[in-house]
Design a protein around this motif. Structure first.
Motif, short mmCIF file in Angstrom:
data_model
loop_
_atom_site.label_atom_id
_atom_site.label_comp_id
_atom_site.label_asym_id
_atom_site.label_seq_id
_atom_site.Cartn_x
_atom_site.Cartn_y
_atom_site.Cartn_z
N GLU A 102 82.41 -20.19 117.87
CA GLU A 102 82.26 -20.65 119.15
C GLU A 102 83.72 -20.87 119.77
O GLU A 102 83.76 -20.93 121.03
CB GLU A 102 81.59 -22.11 119.08
CG GLU A 102 80.43 -22.06 118.66
CD GLU A 102 79.92 -23.56 118.23
OE1 GLU A 102 80.50 -24.45 118.10
OE2 GLU A 102 78.67 -23.70 118.25
N GLN A 103 84.89 -20.69 119.01
CA GLN A 103 86.04 -20.70 119.79
C GLN A 103 86.20 -19.24 120.38
O GLN A 103 87.52 -19.13 121.28
CB GLN A 103 87.15 -20.85 118.67
CG GLN A 103 86.72 -22.35 118.10
CD GLN A 103 86.71 -23.50 118.91
OE1 GLN A 103 87.38 -23.91 119.95
NE2 GLN A 103 85.18 -24.06 118.56
N SER B 282 93.85 -15.01 120.54
CA SER B 282 93.53 -16.25 121.11
C SER B 282 92.23 -16.83 121.05
O SER B 282 91.41 -15.86 120.97
CB SER B 282 94.02 -15.94 122.63
OG SER B 282 93.84 -17.08 123.41
N PRO B 283 91.91 -17.95 120.96
CA PRO B 283 92.73 -19.06 121.12
C PRO B 283 93.53 -19.31 119.42
O PRO B 283 94.30 -20.18 119.33
CB PRO B 283 91.80 -20.01 121.39
CG PRO B 283 90.53 -19.79 120.61
CD PRO B 283 90.50 -18.37 120.77
N PHE B 284 93.29 -18.57 118.51
CA PHE B 284 93.53 -18.91 117.32
C PHE B 284 95.16 -18.53 117.02
O PHE B 284 95.65 -19.19 116.01
CB PHE B 284 92.98 -17.88 116.15
CG PHE B 284 91.35 -18.23 116.22
CD1 PHE B 284 90.91 -19.23 115.84
CD2 PHE B 284 90.70 -17.41 116.92
CE1 PHE B 284 89.55 -19.35 115.96
CE2 PHE B 284 89.55 -17.50 117.02
CZ PHE B 284 88.83 -18.64 116.47
N SER B 285 95.95 -18.16 118.00
CA SER B 285 97.37 -18.05 117.75
C SER B 285 97.76 -19.31 118.02
O SER B 285 99.26 -19.45 117.88
CB SER B 285 97.82 -17.00 119.02
OG SER B 285 97.33 -17.32 120.57
N GLU B 286 97.04 -20.26 118.53
CA GLU B 286 97.82 -21.79 118.66
C GLU B 286 97.62 -22.41 117.35
O GLU B 286 96.49 -22.26 116.87
CB GLU B 286 97.02 -22.36 119.52
CG GLU B 286 97.48 -21.94 121.08
CD GLU B 286 96.49 -22.81 122.11
OE1 GLU B 286 96.49 -23.91 122.00
OE2 GLU B 286 96.15 -22.28 122.93
N GLU B 287 98.57 -22.73 116.83
CA GLU B 287 98.49 -23.61 115.11
C GLU B 287 97.47 -24.75 115.30
O GLU B 287 96.53 -24.89 114.47
CB GLU B 287 99.80 -24.10 114.89
CG GLU B 287 99.53 -24.42 113.63
CD GLU B 287 101.16 -24.97 112.86
OE1 GLU B 287 100.94 -26.24 112.47
OE2 GLU B 287 102.26 -24.23 113.25
N LEU C 296 80.27 -24.95 104.89
CA LEU C 296 80.82 -23.47 105.14
C LEU C 296 80.14 -22.79 106.53
O LEU C 296 80.92 -22.55 107.37
CB LEU C 296 80.38 -22.44 104.02
CG LEU C 296 80.84 -21.25 104.26
CD1 LEU C 296 82.13 -20.83 104.41
CD2 LEU C 296 80.36 -20.08 103.28
N GLN C 297 78.78 -22.94 106.69
CA GLN C 297 78.21 -22.35 107.69
C GLN C 297 78.87 -23.09 109.03
O GLN C 297 79.00 -22.60 110.17
CB GLN C 297 76.69 -22.53 107.79
CG GLN C 297 76.28 -21.51 106.78
CD GLN C 297 74.79 -21.61 106.56
OE1 GLN C 297 74.08 -22.69 106.71
NE2 GLN C 297 74.21 -20.78 105.69
N GLU C 298 78.92 -24.66 108.91
CA GLU C 298 79.48 -25.35 109.98
C GLU C 298 80.93 -24.85 110.57
O GLU C 298 81.14 -24.58 111.70
CB GLU C 298 79.72 -26.72 109.78
CG GLU C 298 78.46 -27.65 109.95
CD GLU C 298 78.60 -28.97 109.33
OE1 GLU C 298 79.73 -29.40 109.32
OE2 GLU C 298 77.57 -29.63 108.80
N ALA C 299 81.70 -24.59 109.59
CA ALA C 299 83.14 -23.88 109.82
C ALA C 299 83.11 -22.84 110.38
O ALA C 299 83.86 -22.62 111.34
CB ALA C 299 83.91 -23.85 108.19
N VAL C 300 82.17 -21.92 109.96
CA VAL C 300 82.03 -20.40 110.61
C VAL C 300 81.37 -20.44 112.03
O VAL C 300 82.08 -19.70 112.81
CB VAL C 300 81.28 -19.52 109.64
CG1 VAL C 300 80.62 -18.19 110.34
CG2 VAL C 300 81.92 -19.32 108.11
#
Length: 173
Positions: free
Chosen positions: A168-169, A111-116, A159-163
């Motif tokens: 942060e999630q 969680s929270p990545f289990s949410e598509e 890339l750094q923004e995405a990581v």
């Protein structure tokens, strides 16, 4: 019944341990470290890729719980991990084959990545990197980005923004 003197028994135990370590070392290789990893990145992919990998390594290491280096006889990798509340999050991976990898398959188990929708938002951020475009089928797999696409300042910044968004999630206390 044979009796082994104490010193000989201790030497025998040490020899057995060393033999087992040699056996394991030849099976899966030695453990990689930052120096070996970056040198192999350069050898396999050139100086620009090594510089991008080193920049990412130095930027990311203080933001995670620890970098975990794997074992290997030929190829190596480092996984950036966050441990929170007894749960491990695989943030990303870099390999000496010249790839930066988002493990959406692993993240999808937490969680929270289990949410598509959360993985989809991450995918949108990944697709914001210049010359990177993944389809939705990567939402449950690995998103492998060749490091050669990450050598520009704009690509590294995206890339750094995405990581950073991914980090942060991750739930905190």
């Amino acid at each position: 019944q044979q009796i082994i003197p104490l010193l000989e028994a201790e030497d025998y135990q040490v020899q057995l341990r060393e033999k087992e370590q040699r056996r394991r070392s030849t099976q899966k290789g030695d453990r990689w470290d930052e120096t070996k990893f970056l040198a192999e990145m350069e050898r396999n992919n050139g100086k620009d890729v090594r510089a991008a990998a080193e920049e990412m390594f130095l930027w990311l290491t203080p933001k995670v719980s620890y970098p975990w280096f794997g074992y290997g006889t030929k190829d190596g990798g480092v996984m950036f991990m966050i441990r929170h509340g007894g749960i491990k999050y695989h943030v990303c991976r870099m390999s000496t084959q010249g790839r930066f990898v988002f493990r959406l398959d692993y993240l999808g188990r937490r969680s929270p990545f289990s949410e598509e929708k959360v993985r989809r938002e991450l995918l949108n951020k990944i697709n914001g990197i210049p010359e990177v475009q993944f389809k939705d089928d990567v939402l449950n797999r690995k998103a492998r980005i060749p490091f050669e696409k990450l050598t520009s300042k704009e690509a590294m910044s995206k890339l750094q923004e995405a990581v950073l968004w991914l980090i942060e999630q991750i739930p905190r206390d």
